[in-house]
Design an enzyme around this catalytic site. Structure first.
Site, PDB file in Angstrom:
ATOM      1  N   LYS A  26      50.244  38.703  38.368  1.00  0.00           N
ATOM      2  CA  LYS A  26      50.956  38.362  39.694  1.00  0.00           C
ATOM      3  C   LYS A  26      52.164  38.136  40.048  1.00  0.00           C
ATOM      4  O   LYS A  26      52.810  38.506  40.919  1.00  0.00           O
ATOM      5  CB  LYS A  26      49.920  36.987  40.209  1.00  0.00           C
ATOM      6  CG  LYS A  26      48.652  37.371  40.478  1.00  0.00           C
ATOM      7  CD  LYS A  26      47.822  36.274  41.194  1.00  0.00           C
ATOM      8  CE  LYS A  26      46.440  36.677  41.562  1.00  0.00           C
ATOM      9  NZ  LYS A  26      45.707  35.986  42.447  1.00  0.00           N
ATOM     10  N   LYS A  68      41.726  40.972  46.575  1.00  0.00           N
ATOM     11  CA  LYS A  68      42.342  40.835  47.637  1.00  0.00           C
ATOM     12  C   LYS A  68      43.644  41.151  47.937  1.00  0.00           C
ATOM     13  O   LYS A  68      44.070  41.633  48.763  1.00  0.00           O
ATOM     14  CB  LYS A  68      42.332  39.069  47.976  1.00  0.00           C
ATOM     15  CG  LYS A  68      41.137  38.566  48.459  1.00  0.00           C
ATOM     16  CD  LYS A  68      41.531  37.054  48.298  1.00  0.00           C
ATOM     17  CE  LYS A  68      40.247  36.268  47.698  1.00  0.00           C
ATOM     18  NZ  LYS A  68      40.665  34.991  47.237  1.00  0.00           N
ATOM     19  N   LYS A  84      39.700  46.309  39.371  1.00  0.00           N
ATOM     20  CA  LYS A  84      38.765  45.312  40.196  1.00  0.00           C
ATOM     21  C   LYS A  84      38.941  45.409  41.497  1.00  0.00           C
ATOM     22  O   LYS A  84      40.040  45.590  42.114  1.00  0.00           O
ATOM     23  CB  LYS A  84      38.785  44.080  39.434  1.00  0.00           C
ATOM     24  CG  LYS A  84      39.974  43.254  39.782  1.00  0.00           C
ATOM     25  CD  LYS A  84      39.890  41.667  39.470  1.00  0.00           C
ATOM     26  CE  LYS A  84      40.990  41.074  40.213  1.00  0.00           C
ATOM     27  NZ  LYS A  84      40.756  39.570  40.400  1.00  0.00           N
TER      28      LYS A  84
HETATM   29  N1  AQP Z   1      36.316  42.512  41.479  1.00  0.00           N
HETATM   30  C1  AQP Z   1      35.503  41.252  41.034  1.00  0.00           C
HETATM   31  N2  AQP Z   1      34.308  41.375  40.476  1.00  0.00           N
HETATM   32  C2  AQP Z   1      33.726  40.409  40.111  1.00  0.00           C
HETATM   33  N3  AQP Z   1      33.761  39.020  40.372  1.00  0.00           N
HETATM   34  C3  AQP Z   1      35.107  38.965  40.980  1.00  0.00           C
HETATM   35  N4  AQP Z   1      35.942  37.896  41.211  1.00  0.00           N
HETATM   36  C4  AQP Z   1      36.959  38.199  42.191  1.00  0.00           C
HETATM   37  N5  AQP Z   1      37.159  39.301  41.956  1.00  0.00           N
HETATM   38  C5  AQP Z   1      35.985  39.967  41.484  1.00  0.00           C
HETATM   39  C6  AQP Z   1      35.305  36.253  41.128  1.00  0.00           C
HETATM   40  O1  AQP Z   1      35.255  35.814  42.148  1.00  0.00           O
HETATM   41  C7  AQP Z   1      35.537  34.330  42.136  1.00  0.00           C
HETATM   42  C8  AQP Z   1      36.583  33.922  43.144  1.00  0.00           C
HETATM   43  O2  AQP Z   1      37.973  34.500  42.961  1.00  0.00           O
HETATM   44  P1  AQP Z   1      39.079  33.530  43.347  1.00  0.00           P
HETATM   45  O3  AQP Z   1      38.890  32.568  44.391  1.00  0.00           O
HETATM   46  O4  AQP Z   1      39.991  33.430  42.285  1.00  0.00           O
HETATM   47  O5  AQP Z   1      39.555  34.947  44.193  1.00  0.00           O
HETATM   48  P2  AQP Z   1      40.665  35.883  43.580  1.00  0.00           P
HETATM   49  O6  AQP Z   1      40.756  35.935  42.361  1.00  0.00           O
HETATM   50  O7  AQP Z   1      41.702  35.252  44.296  1.00  0.00           O
HETATM   51  O8  AQP Z   1      39.940  37.095  44.039  1.00  0.00           O
HETATM   52  P3  AQP Z   1      40.823  38.347  44.062  1.00  0.00           P
HETATM   53  O9  AQP Z   1      40.302  39.230  44.975  1.00  0.00           O
HETATM   54  O10 AQP Z   1      40.534  38.612  42.557  1.00  0.00           O
HETATM   55  O11 AQP Z   1      42.026  37.844  44.447  1.00  0.00           O
HETATM   56  P4  AQP Z   1      43.503  38.330  43.755  1.00  0.00           P
HETATM   57  O12 AQP Z   1      43.687  39.771  44.179  1.00  0.00           O
HETATM   58  O13 AQP Z   1      44.524  37.445  44.650  1.00  0.00           O
HETATM   59  O14 AQP Z   1      43.415  37.933  42.337  1.00  0.00           O
HETATM   60  C9  AQP Z   1      36.292  34.519  40.732  1.00  0.00           C
HETATM   61  O15 AQP Z   1      34.816  33.669  39.942  1.00  0.00           O
HETATM   62  C10 AQP Z   1      36.505  35.596  40.448  1.00  0.00           C
HETATM   63  O16 AQP Z   1      36.009  35.890  38.896  1.00  0.00           O
END
Ligand code: AQP
Length: 332
Positions: free
Chosen positions: A112, A198, A195
């Protein structure tokens, strides 16, 4: 009953299929036979640039989605992280037993911070995993349902629990990650080696639960597959098709082998068309339920207030014990 804790960030208007299939769905199942604590982690959400008004709306939207997914606020303790101050208080303590090099090895921070340039990454983003460790340890959680991307943070959490116990006496339980292999990494529909995310996925690569169902159907129909025509689960060689099969089985409960047989010799078009319908059948009622919960923000806030009170009944005594072990003079 074993205790379970997990959290989700209010950093988007909608959860995506990765969040739902990788984590939230397990939360719903685990509340049946666990003492469950689930939170919307707004303190984590401010580690990156954000707009306060949007954050407040997204926090309530996250809660509404958790309710729509089936989290029962009577059985599970559902709350917002910032309303339970012991999370941040314990995070400070854990930060004081975390090595700088150890924290520097966290890959989520590296990924990030690389995107925005080192000067734009905040210290909060750097210490994010320490706050996450505090979220978990303050509840003495046994299990933490998360996606594969969180495994390293769970390892750090276990290390910190053991280190604290070793230095100050047995205080924390060491939590186990609860990662369901099949859905632990839902892939981006346009780049199935990455993966679904967001912040990193293109709009066409990500299915948002609150999106117009027609848009989601179209995204499934235009998902990247390969040049073959066999619908087979083979993540190594057919990452796109395998990801779609994973979503299909997860939403319908049907076996992979059954789906492979059903689409044998029929090509990808039929398969994607049917999956698009499965997705529409899932997101349509989900969206309606979420919007109904959002219609009554006072009720959402009341659920959160009750959840925070129940959470604090657990966190306050734990923090008191921690402060005592650390040698702080008690407030009388
Ligand atoms: N692609 C994925 N497959 C399985 N599990 C996933 N999680 C996120 N992406 C995947 C799981 O969702 C839960 C909540 O995650 P978070 O609130 O940490 O969300 P995040 O990580 O901000 O979601 P993103 O989309 O992965 O955001 P970015 O891109 O900002 O990092 C967690 O249990 C996570 O494992």
């Amino acid at each position: 009953r074993p205790r379970v804790l997990s959290g989700i960030q209010p950093t988007a208007d909608s959860f995506h299929f990765g969040n739902y299939l990788g984590a939230v769905r397990q939360w719903v199942a685990l509340q049946e036979d666990h003492d469950a604590f689930y939170c919307v982690v707004d303190l984590h959400a401010i580690t990156v640039e954000y707009d306060p008004k949007v954050l407040r709306a997204r926090t309530r939207r996250s809660v509404a989605q958790l309710l729509a997914a089936g989290i029962d606020p009577e059985r599970s303790t559902l709350f917002v992280q910032s309303q339970v101050p012991e999370h941040a208080q314990l995070a400070w303590v854990l930060g004081c037993i975390t090595g700088f090099g150890e924290a520097s090895r966290m890959t989520q921070f590296k990924d990030k911070s690389a995107k925005g340039g080192a000067d734009r990454a905040t210290v909060g983003l750097f210490t994010y995993p320490i706050l996450q460790a505090a979220d978990i340890l303050i509840y003495q959680a046994d299990r933490v349902p998360v996606g594969e991307d969180q495994r390293q943070h769970l390892e750090l959490t276990r290390d910190l629990a053991q280190r604290f116990n070793h230095r100050f006496g047995k205080t924390f339980r060491s939590p186990e990650p609860y990662i369901v292999k099949e859905t632990a990494k839902i892939a981006d529909l346009q780049d199935p080696t990455a993966k679904m995310s967001k912040s990193a996925s293109s709009p066409a690569g990500i299915i948002e639960l609150l999106d117009d169902p027609k848009v989601s159907a179209k995204k499934i129909r235009s998902a990247v597959t390969d040049s073959g025509r066999d619908v087979l689960f083979d993540p190594e060689n057919k990452a796109g098709v395998s990801n779609l099969l994973t979503i299909y089985t997860a939403l319908t409960g049907r076996k992979l082998s059954e789906l492979e047989d059903e689409y044998a010799g029929r090509g990808y078009g039929d398969f994607k068309k049917d999956l698009a319908e499965v997705v529409v059948d899932f997101v349509t009622p989900f969206r309606e339920k979420t919007l109904a919960f959002l219609d009554d923000p006072a009720q959402l806030d009341a659920i959160l207030a009750a959840g925070a009170e129940r959470a604090r009944a657990v966190t306050a005594p734990t923090l008191e014990r921690v402060y005592d072990r650390l040698g702080f003079v008690p407030a009388s």
